[in-house]
Design a protein around this motif. Sequence first.
Motif, short mmCIF file in Angstrom:
data_model
loop_
_atom_site.label_atom_id
_atom_site.label_comp_id
_atom_site.label_asym_id
_atom_site.label_seq_id
_atom_site.Cartn_x
_atom_site.Cartn_y
_atom_site.Cartn_z
N GLY A 249 -0.31 -16.71 21.13
CA GLY A 249 0.95 -17.39 20.81
C GLY A 249 2.04 -16.38 20.50
N ASN A 250 2.69 -16.54 19.32
CA ASN A 250 3.73 -15.55 19.00
C ASN A 250 3.25 -14.51 17.99
OD1 ASN A 250 3.62 -17.42 17.05
ND2 ASN A 250 5.78 -18.07 17.16
N GLU A 251 1.99 -14.18 18.11
CA GLU A 251 1.42 -13.12 17.26
C GLU A 251 2.22 -11.83 17.44
OE1 GLU A 251 -2.85 -12.64 17.82
OE2 GLU A 251 -2.76 -10.60 16.98
N GLU A 252 2.54 -11.20 16.30
CA GLU A 252 3.33 -9.96 16.38
C GLU A 252 2.43 -8.75 16.18
OE1 GLU A 252 7.34 -9.63 14.64
OE2 GLU A 252 6.66 -11.40 13.53
N SER A 253 2.88 -7.62 16.72
CA SER A 253 2.10 -6.40 16.52
C SER A 253 2.18 -5.99 15.05
CB SER A 253 2.66 -5.28 17.39
OG SER A 253 2.08 -4.06 16.98
N LEU A 254 1.05 -5.63 14.49
CA LEU A 254 1.02 -5.17 13.10
C LEU A 254 1.47 -3.72 12.98
CD1 LEU A 254 -2.49 -6.57 12.01
CD2 LEU A 254 -0.24 -7.56 11.51
N TYR A 255 1.62 -3.06 14.16
CA TYR A 255 1.87 -1.61 14.13
C TYR A 255 3.14 -1.22 14.88
CZ TYR A 255 -2.99 -2.02 12.78
OH TYR A 255 -4.13 -2.40 12.14
N LYS A 256 3.72 -0.09 14.44
CA LYS A 256 4.86 0.48 15.17
C LYS A 256 4.32 1.12 16.45
CE LYS A 256 6.80 1.88 10.75
NZ LYS A 256 6.74 2.98 9.80
N GLU A 257 5.22 1.41 17.38
CA GLU A 257 4.74 2.04 18.63
C GLU A 257 4.50 3.53 18.44
OE1 GLU A 257 6.45 1.61 22.37
OE2 GLU A 257 5.95 -0.52 22.47
N PHE A 258 3.40 4.02 18.95
CA PHE A 258 3.15 5.46 18.90
C PHE A 258 2.20 5.87 20.02
CE2 PHE A 258 0.20 3.34 16.00
CZ PHE A 258 -1.03 3.88 16.31
N THR A 259 2.18 7.17 20.28
CA THR A 259 1.22 7.68 21.28
C THR A 259 0.05 8.31 20.52
OG1 THR A 259 2.23 9.86 21.29
CG2 THR A 259 3.05 8.30 22.94
N TRP A 260 -1.02 8.59 21.24
CA TRP A 260 -2.16 9.27 20.62
C TRP A 260 -1.73 10.64 20.10
CZ3 TRP A 260 -6.21 9.35 17.91
CH2 TRP A 260 -7.11 10.43 17.93
N PHE A 261 -0.79 11.30 20.80
CA PHE A 261 -0.29 12.59 20.34
C PHE A 261 0.33 12.44 18.95
CE2 PHE A 261 3.21 15.54 19.74
CZ PHE A 261 2.59 16.76 19.96
N ASP A 262 1.20 11.41 18.79
CA ASP A 262 1.87 11.20 17.48
C ASP A 262 0.83 10.96 16.39
OD1 ASP A 262 4.31 11.06 18.87
OD2 ASP A 262 4.17 8.87 19.09
N TYR A 263 -0.15 10.11 16.74
CA TYR A 263 -1.12 9.72 15.72
C TYR A 263 -2.01 10.90 15.33
CZ TYR A 263 -4.22 7.05 12.87
OH TYR A 263 -4.94 6.60 11.79
N LYS A 264 -2.43 11.65 16.34
CA LYS A 264 -3.32 12.78 16.09
C LYS A 264 -2.61 13.82 15.21
CE LYS A 264 -6.16 16.12 18.43
NZ LYS A 264 -6.44 16.80 19.67
N LYS A 265 -1.34 14.04 15.53
CA LYS A 265 -0.57 15.03 14.77
C LYS A 265 -0.51 14.62 13.29
CE LYS A 265 3.89 17.22 15.00
NZ LYS A 265 5.22 16.73 15.24
N SER A 266 -0.22 13.35 13.09
CA SER A 266 -0.12 12.86 11.72
C SER A 266 -1.50 12.86 11.04
CB SER A 266 0.53 11.48 11.76
OG SER A 266 0.07 10.65 10.78
N ALA A 267 -2.55 12.48 11.79
CA ALA A 267 -3.90 12.43 11.22
C ALA A 267 -4.38 13.83 10.80
CB ALA A 267 -4.88 11.84 12.24
N TYR A 268 -4.12 14.81 11.66
CA TYR A 268 -4.62 16.15 11.34
C TYR A 268 -3.85 16.81 10.20
CZ TYR A 268 -8.33 16.42 14.78
OH TYR A 268 -9.52 16.21 15.45
N ALA A 269 -2.71 16.22 9.83
CA ALA A 269 -1.97 16.75 8.69
C ALA A 269 -2.34 16.01 7.40
CB ALA A 269 -0.48 16.63 8.96
N SER A 270 -3.25 15.03 7.50
CA SER A 270 -3.56 14.21 6.33
C SER A 270 -4.80 14.72 5.61
CB SER A 270 -3.78 12.75 6.78
OG SER A 270 -4.95 12.65 7.58
N ARG A 271 -5.06 14.16 4.42
CA ARG A 271 -6.32 14.43 3.72
C ARG A 271 -7.35 13.47 4.28
NH1 ARG A 271 -6.25 17.38 -1.21
NH2 ARG A 271 -8.51 17.21 -0.94
N LEU A 272 -8.61 13.87 4.15
CA LEU A 272 -9.70 13.12 4.76
C LEU A 272 -9.69 11.63 4.36
CD1 LEU A 272 -12.07 13.70 6.60
CD2 LEU A 272 -13.43 14.32 4.61
N ALA A 273 -9.52 11.37 3.08
CA ALA A 273 -9.67 9.99 2.58
C ALA A 273 -8.41 9.14 2.76
CB ALA A 273 -10.06 10.02 1.10
N ASP A 274 -7.32 9.75 3.27
CA ASP A 274 -6.05 8.98 3.38
C ASP A 274 -6.18 7.77 4.28
OD1 ASP A 274 -4.85 10.82 1.79
OD2 ASP A 274 -3.70 11.82 3.39
#
Length: 331
Positions: A297-322
Amino acid sequence: MVVLSKQTTERYSYIRNCNKTSTLSTIPVVDLSKPEAKALIVKACEEFGFFKVINHGVPIEAILKLESEAINFFSLPHNQKEKAGPPNPFGYGNKKIGVNGDVGWVEYLLLKNNQDYNSMRLSSVFGQNTDKFSVLNEYMCAVRKMGCEILELMAEGLNIEEKNVFSKLLMDKESDSVFRLNHYPPCPEMALDNKSDEKLVGFGEHTDPQIISLMRSNNTSGLQICLKDRSWVAVPPDYNSFFINVGDSLQVMSNGRFRSVRHRVLANGSDSRLSMIYFGGPPLSQKIAPLSCLMKGNEESLYKEFTWFDYKKSAYASRLADNRLGHFERF
Ligand code: GA4
Protein backbone atom coordinates in the motif's frame (compact mmCIF):
# COMPACT_ATOMS: atom_id res chain seq x y z
CA MET A 1 43.65 -21.32 47.69
CA VAL A 2 43.93 -19.95 44.17
CA VAL A 3 44.34 -16.22 44.01
CA LEU A 4 43.05 -14.88 40.75
CA SER A 5 44.68 -11.94 39.13
CA LYS A 6 42.69 -9.86 36.69
CA GLN A 7 45.94 -8.31 35.45
CA THR A 8 46.10 -9.96 32.07
CA THR A 9 42.48 -9.47 31.20
CA GLU A 10 41.44 -6.31 32.95
CA ARG A 11 41.06 -4.18 29.81
CA TYR A 12 38.34 -6.53 28.60
CA SER A 13 34.64 -6.51 29.29
CA TYR A 14 32.92 -9.10 31.41
CA ILE A 15 29.32 -10.23 31.35
CA ARG A 16 27.80 -10.87 34.77
CA ASN A 17 25.07 -13.36 35.72
CA CYS A 18 26.13 -15.74 32.97
CA ASN A 19 24.77 -18.75 34.79
CA LYS A 20 21.30 -17.30 34.30
CA THR A 21 21.61 -17.11 30.51
CA SER A 22 19.23 -19.60 28.97
CA THR A 23 20.06 -21.77 26.00
CA LEU A 24 18.10 -21.28 22.82
CA SER A 25 16.18 -24.49 22.49
CA THR A 26 13.94 -23.10 19.79
CA ILE A 27 16.64 -22.08 17.34
CA PRO A 28 15.09 -22.37 13.89
CA VAL A 29 16.63 -25.19 11.89
CA VAL A 30 16.24 -25.06 8.12
CA ASP A 31 16.85 -28.17 6.04
CA LEU A 32 17.83 -26.71 2.66
CA SER A 33 16.72 -29.88 0.89
CA LYS A 34 13.10 -29.62 2.07
CA PRO A 35 10.30 -27.73 0.28
CA GLU A 36 9.35 -25.89 3.49
CA ALA A 37 12.82 -24.25 3.64
CA LYS A 38 11.71 -20.95 2.06
CA ALA A 39 8.85 -20.34 4.48
CA LEU A 40 11.01 -21.29 7.47
CA ILE A 41 13.78 -18.92 6.35
CA VAL A 42 11.37 -15.98 6.12
CA LYS A 43 9.86 -16.78 9.53
CA ALA A 44 13.28 -17.10 11.18
CA CYS A 45 14.51 -13.82 9.65
CA GLU A 46 11.43 -12.02 10.98
CA GLU A 47 11.51 -13.52 14.44
CA PHE A 48 15.25 -13.91 15.19
CA GLY A 49 17.30 -12.67 12.23
CA PHE A 50 19.11 -15.93 12.81
CA PHE A 51 18.82 -19.62 11.96
CA LYS A 52 20.81 -22.75 11.48
CA VAL A 53 21.01 -24.71 8.22
CA ILE A 54 21.50 -28.41 7.65
CA ASN A 55 21.97 -30.20 4.32
CA HIS A 56 23.86 -27.08 3.35
CA GLY A 57 25.86 -28.64 0.51
CA VAL A 58 29.26 -27.30 1.60
CA PRO A 59 31.61 -30.29 1.23
CA ILE A 60 32.93 -31.51 4.56
CA GLU A 61 36.44 -31.87 3.03
CA ALA A 62 36.50 -28.17 2.16
CA ILE A 63 35.48 -27.31 5.74
CA LEU A 64 38.01 -29.61 7.40
CA LYS A 65 40.88 -28.56 5.14
CA LEU A 66 40.35 -24.90 5.92
CA GLU A 67 39.82 -25.58 9.60
CA SER A 68 43.12 -27.40 9.77
CA GLU A 69 44.92 -24.55 7.94
CA ALA A 70 43.37 -22.10 10.39
CA ILE A 71 44.55 -24.17 13.38
CA ASN A 72 48.06 -24.26 11.89
CA PHE A 73 48.04 -20.53 11.38
CA PHE A 74 46.85 -19.65 14.89
CA SER A 75 49.40 -22.09 16.38
CA LEU A 76 52.30 -20.14 14.83
CA PRO A 77 54.49 -18.08 17.17
CA HIS A 78 53.15 -14.64 17.81
CA ASN A 79 55.84 -12.79 15.83
CA GLN A 80 55.08 -14.92 12.76
CA LYS A 81 51.36 -14.13 12.91
CA GLU A 82 52.08 -10.42 13.43
CA LYS A 83 53.77 -10.42 10.02
CA ALA A 84 50.28 -10.72 8.53
CA GLY A 85 49.03 -7.71 10.52
CA PRO A 86 47.78 -5.19 11.30
CA PRO A 87 44.26 -5.62 9.92
CA ASN A 88 44.05 -2.35 8.00
CA PRO A 89 41.41 -3.44 7.13
CA PHE A 90 42.61 -6.93 6.04
CA GLY A 91 45.19 -9.10 7.79
CA TYR A 92 45.93 -10.53 11.22
CA GLY A 93 44.52 -8.87 14.32
CA ASN A 94 44.93 -9.66 17.97
CA LYS A 95 42.54 -8.39 20.66
CA LYS A 96 41.92 -5.01 18.99
CA ILE A 97 38.70 -4.93 16.96
CA GLY A 98 38.14 -2.06 14.54
CA VAL A 99 39.84 1.30 15.02
CA ASN A 100 37.92 2.81 17.90
CA GLY A 101 39.24 1.04 20.97
CA ASP A 102 37.11 -2.13 21.03
CA VAL A 103 38.95 -5.16 22.39
CA GLY A 104 38.06 -8.82 22.81
CA TRP A 105 39.62 -12.10 23.87
CA VAL A 106 40.14 -13.05 20.24
CA GLU A 107 42.73 -13.19 17.48
CA TYR A 108 41.65 -13.22 13.86
CA LEU A 109 42.41 -13.05 10.18
CA LEU A 110 40.32 -10.73 8.05
CA LEU A 111 40.41 -11.56 4.37
CA LYS A 112 38.96 -10.31 1.12
CA ASN A 113 36.89 -12.32 -1.37
CA ASN A 114 39.82 -12.14 -3.75
CA GLN A 115 42.44 -14.85 -3.91
CA ASP A 116 45.18 -12.69 -5.47
CA TYR A 117 44.77 -10.00 -2.86
CA ASN A 118 44.87 -12.50 0.03
CA SER A 119 47.95 -14.31 -1.24
CA MET A 120 49.73 -10.99 -1.66
CA ARG A 121 48.70 -9.80 1.81
CA LEU A 122 49.76 -13.05 3.50
CA SER A 123 52.86 -13.81 1.45
CA SER A 124 55.10 -12.72 4.36
CA VAL A 125 53.75 -15.68 6.38
CA PHE A 126 52.97 -18.29 3.75
CA GLY A 127 55.29 -17.35 0.91
CA GLN A 128 53.80 -18.22 -2.47
CA ASN A 129 52.09 -21.33 -1.10
CA THR A 130 49.25 -21.53 -3.59
CA ASP A 131 47.79 -24.68 -1.96
CA LYS A 132 46.72 -22.74 1.12
CA PHE A 133 44.97 -20.15 -0.99
CA SER A 134 43.15 -22.70 -3.09
CA VAL A 135 41.84 -24.30 0.14
CA LEU A 136 40.57 -20.90 1.19
CA ASN A 137 39.13 -20.18 -2.21
CA GLU A 138 37.39 -23.52 -2.46
CA TYR A 139 35.75 -22.94 0.93
CA MET A 140 34.71 -19.37 0.14
CA CYS A 141 33.18 -20.38 -3.21
CA ALA A 142 31.21 -23.24 -1.63
CA VAL A 143 29.93 -21.03 1.19
CA ARG A 144 29.00 -18.21 -1.18
CA LYS A 145 27.07 -20.75 -3.26
CA MET A 146 25.15 -21.85 -0.16
CA GLY A 147 24.56 -18.17 0.73
CA CYS A 148 23.10 -17.53 -2.72
CA GLU A 149 20.85 -20.57 -2.43
CA ILE A 150 19.56 -19.28 0.91
CA LEU A 151 19.00 -15.79 -0.52
CA GLU A 152 17.10 -17.25 -3.48
CA LEU A 153 14.88 -19.32 -1.19
CA MET A 154 14.34 -16.15 0.84
CA ALA A 155 13.25 -14.20 -2.26
CA GLU A 156 10.85 -17.03 -3.17
CA GLY A 157 9.53 -17.14 0.39
CA LEU A 158 8.84 -13.40 0.13
CA ASN A 159 7.04 -13.98 -3.21
CA ILE A 160 9.53 -11.78 -5.07
CA GLU A 161 9.47 -12.47 -8.80
CA GLU A 162 13.14 -11.67 -9.33
CA LYS A 163 14.50 -14.74 -7.60
CA ASN A 164 18.10 -13.48 -7.61
CA VAL A 165 17.30 -10.01 -6.28
CA PHE A 166 19.55 -10.59 -3.22
CA SER A 167 21.88 -13.32 -4.49
CA LYS A 168 23.02 -11.26 -7.51
CA LEU A 169 24.65 -8.83 -5.06
CA LEU A 170 26.93 -11.59 -3.71
CA MET A 171 27.57 -12.99 -7.21
CA ASP A 172 28.54 -9.59 -8.64
CA LYS A 173 32.25 -9.53 -9.40
CA GLU A 174 32.43 -6.26 -7.47
CA SER A 175 30.71 -7.79 -4.42
CA ASP A 176 32.32 -6.37 -1.27
CA SER A 177 32.27 -9.56 0.78
CA VAL A 178 34.65 -10.25 3.65
CA PHE A 179 35.89 -13.46 5.20
CA ARG A 180 36.93 -13.82 8.80
CA LEU A 181 38.66 -16.54 10.81
CA ASN A 182 38.26 -16.00 14.56
CA HIS A 183 40.25 -17.87 17.18
CA TYR A 184 39.13 -17.47 20.79
CA PRO A 185 41.87 -19.00 22.94
CA PRO A 186 40.83 -20.57 26.24
CA CYS A 187 40.97 -18.04 29.04
CA PRO A 188 43.08 -19.56 31.87
CA GLU A 189 41.64 -17.23 34.51
CA MET A 190 38.14 -18.41 33.79
CA ALA A 191 39.19 -22.04 33.90
CA LEU A 192 40.65 -21.54 37.38
CA ASP A 193 37.57 -19.80 38.65
CA ASN A 194 34.94 -22.15 37.27
CA LYS A 195 32.32 -21.14 39.84
CA SER A 196 32.44 -17.54 38.70
CA ASP A 197 29.28 -16.08 37.28
CA GLU A 198 31.29 -13.67 35.17
CA LYS A 199 32.53 -14.33 31.64
CA LEU A 200 35.10 -12.56 29.57
CA VAL A 201 33.89 -11.12 26.27
CA GLY A 202 35.54 -12.68 23.21
CA PHE A 203 33.77 -10.51 20.62
CA GLY A 204 31.48 -7.79 21.96
CA GLU A 205 27.84 -7.39 21.01
CA HIS A 206 27.21 -6.02 17.54
CA THR A 207 25.22 -6.42 14.36
CA ASP A 208 26.86 -7.22 11.03
CA PRO A 209 26.67 -4.40 8.46
CA GLN A 210 26.46 -6.64 5.35
CA ILE A 211 23.50 -8.55 3.83
CA ILE A 212 24.02 -12.00 5.28
CA SER A 213 26.67 -13.74 7.41
CA LEU A 214 27.37 -17.46 7.07
CA MET A 215 29.18 -18.93 10.05
CA ARG A 216 30.63 -22.33 10.82
CA SER A 217 32.40 -23.03 14.12
CA ASN A 218 34.05 -25.91 15.89
CA ASN A 219 32.23 -27.53 18.77
CA THR A 220 33.07 -24.92 21.43
CA SER A 221 30.23 -22.83 22.87
CA GLY A 222 30.31 -19.06 23.24
CA LEU A 223 27.92 -17.57 20.69
CA GLN A 224 24.91 -15.73 22.08
CA ILE A 225 22.16 -13.86 20.28
CA CYS A 226 19.85 -11.11 21.49
CA LEU A 227 16.12 -11.75 21.16
CA LYS A 228 13.36 -9.22 20.41
CA ASP A 229 12.71 -8.85 24.16
CA ARG A 230 16.42 -7.92 24.54
CA SER A 231 17.30 -11.03 26.51
CA TRP A 232 20.48 -12.91 25.58
CA VAL A 233 20.43 -16.61 24.82
CA ALA A 234 23.29 -19.03 24.27
CA VAL A 235 23.37 -20.86 20.94
CA PRO A 236 24.57 -24.47 21.33
CA PRO A 237 27.49 -25.10 18.95
CA ASP A 238 27.01 -27.53 16.07
CA TYR A 239 30.02 -28.11 13.84
CA ASN A 240 27.93 -29.93 11.22
CA SER A 241 25.70 -26.95 10.52
CA PHE A 242 26.01 -23.35 9.41
CA PHE A 243 24.58 -20.45 11.40
CA ILE A 244 23.09 -17.62 9.38
CA ASN A 245 22.70 -13.99 10.50
CA VAL A 246 20.62 -11.30 8.85
CA GLY A 247 22.83 -8.20 8.46
CA ASP A 248 21.90 -4.49 8.60
CA SER A 249 21.66 -4.19 4.79
CA LEU A 250 19.06 -6.94 4.58
CA GLN A 251 17.09 -5.34 7.40
CA VAL A 252 16.95 -2.17 5.26
CA MET A 253 16.12 -4.01 2.01
CA SER A 254 13.19 -5.67 3.79
CA ASN A 255 12.16 -2.30 5.29
CA GLY A 256 12.63 -3.61 8.80
CA ARG A 257 10.67 -6.82 8.27
CA PHE A 258 13.82 -8.87 8.82
CA ARG A 259 15.92 -8.27 11.95
CA SER A 260 19.64 -7.71 11.84
CA VAL A 261 20.54 -9.86 14.83
CA ARG A 262 22.69 -8.51 17.67
CA HIS A 263 25.14 -11.17 18.75
CA ARG A 264 28.31 -11.65 20.81
CA VAL A 265 30.81 -14.35 21.73
CA LEU A 266 31.93 -15.12 25.29
CA ALA A 267 35.31 -16.72 25.93
CA ASN A 268 35.58 -20.25 27.18
CA GLY A 269 37.65 -21.30 30.20
CA SER A 270 39.11 -24.46 28.80
CA ASP A 271 38.50 -24.82 25.06
CA SER A 272 39.52 -22.88 21.97
CA ARG A 273 36.73 -21.70 19.75
CA LEU A 274 37.37 -21.38 16.04
CA SER A 275 34.84 -19.80 13.74
CA MET A 276 34.90 -19.05 10.02
CA ILE A 277 32.49 -16.40 8.77
CA TYR A 278 31.66 -15.26 5.26
CA PHE A 279 30.06 -11.80 5.29
CA GLY A 280 28.15 -11.44 2.03
CA GLY A 281 28.19 -7.80 0.96
CA PRO A 282 27.02 -5.90 -2.15
CA PRO A 283 29.20 -3.85 -4.53
CA LEU A 284 30.25 -0.50 -3.03
CA SER A 285 28.07 1.48 -5.46
CA GLN A 286 24.93 -0.55 -4.65
CA LYS A 287 21.98 1.48 -3.38
CA ILE A 288 20.69 -0.05 -0.15
CA ALA A 289 16.97 0.67 0.08
CA PRO A 290 13.74 -1.22 0.76
CA LEU A 291 12.71 -3.27 -2.28
CA SER A 292 9.66 -1.64 -3.84
CA CYS A 293 8.07 -5.05 -4.42
CA LEU A 294 8.02 -5.58 -0.65
CA MET A 295 6.29 -2.30 0.16
CA LYS A 296 2.58 -2.70 0.82
CA GLY A 297 0.00 0.00 0.00
CA ASN A 298 1.45 3.35 1.00
CA GLU A 299 4.12 1.90 3.24
CA GLU A 300 7.00 4.35 3.55
CA SER A 301 10.69 3.58 3.69
CA LEU A 302 11.97 3.58 7.25
CA TYR A 303 15.43 4.57 5.98
CA LYS A 304 17.15 7.43 4.17
CA GLU A 305 18.77 6.62 0.85
CA PHE A 306 22.36 5.44 0.94
CA THR A 307 24.85 3.26 -0.88
CA TRP A 308 26.83 0.39 0.61
CA PHE A 309 29.90 2.66 0.35
CA ASP A 310 28.19 5.30 2.56
CA TYR A 311 27.07 2.71 5.06
CA LYS A 312 30.38 0.89 5.23
CA LYS A 313 32.24 4.14 5.77
CA SER A 314 29.98 5.09 8.63
CA ALA A 315 30.01 1.55 10.10
CA TYR A 316 33.79 1.29 10.11
CA ALA A 317 34.01 4.59 11.98
CA SER A 318 31.64 3.36 14.70
CA ARG A 319 32.16 1.43 17.93
CA LEU A 320 31.29 -2.24 17.83
CA ALA A 321 28.15 -2.04 19.96
CA ASP A 322 26.71 1.09 18.27
CA ASN A 323 23.33 1.08 16.61
CA ARG A 324 24.79 1.81 13.18
CA LEU A 325 21.48 2.01 11.34
CA GLY A 326 20.33 4.76 13.71
CA HIS A 327 21.97 7.48 11.52
CA PHE A 328 20.09 6.23 8.48
CA GLU A 329 16.58 6.01 9.93
CA ARG A 330 13.96 8.46 8.70
CA PHE A 331 11.74 8.56 11.75
C1 GA4 B 1 31.36 -6.63 12.29
C2 GA4 B 1 31.21 -7.70 11.21
C3 GA4 B 1 32.57 -8.11 10.58
O1 GA4 B 1 33.30 -8.93 11.49
C4 GA4 B 1 33.42 -6.85 10.24
C5 GA4 B 1 33.68 -6.12 11.54
C6 GA4 B 1 34.58 -4.87 11.47
C7 GA4 B 1 36.05 -5.19 11.83
O2 GA4 B 1 36.32 -6.10 12.61
O3 GA4 B 1 36.90 -4.43 11.36
C8 GA4 B 1 33.95 -3.84 12.46
C9 GA4 B 1 32.52 -4.41 12.80
C10 GA4 B 1 32.31 -5.54 11.80
C11 GA4 B 1 31.43 -3.34 12.72
C12 GA4 B 1 31.85 -1.95 13.28
C13 GA4 B 1 33.34 -1.63 13.05
C14 GA4 B 1 33.84 -2.44 11.86
C15 GA4 B 1 34.71 -3.55 13.75
C16 GA4 B 1 34.14 -2.24 14.17
C17 GA4 B 1 34.27 -1.74 15.38
C18 GA4 B 1 34.66 -7.25 9.45
C19 GA4 B 1 32.55 -5.86 9.54
O4 GA4 B 1 32.37 -5.73 8.35
O5 GA4 B 1 31.94 -5.04 10.49
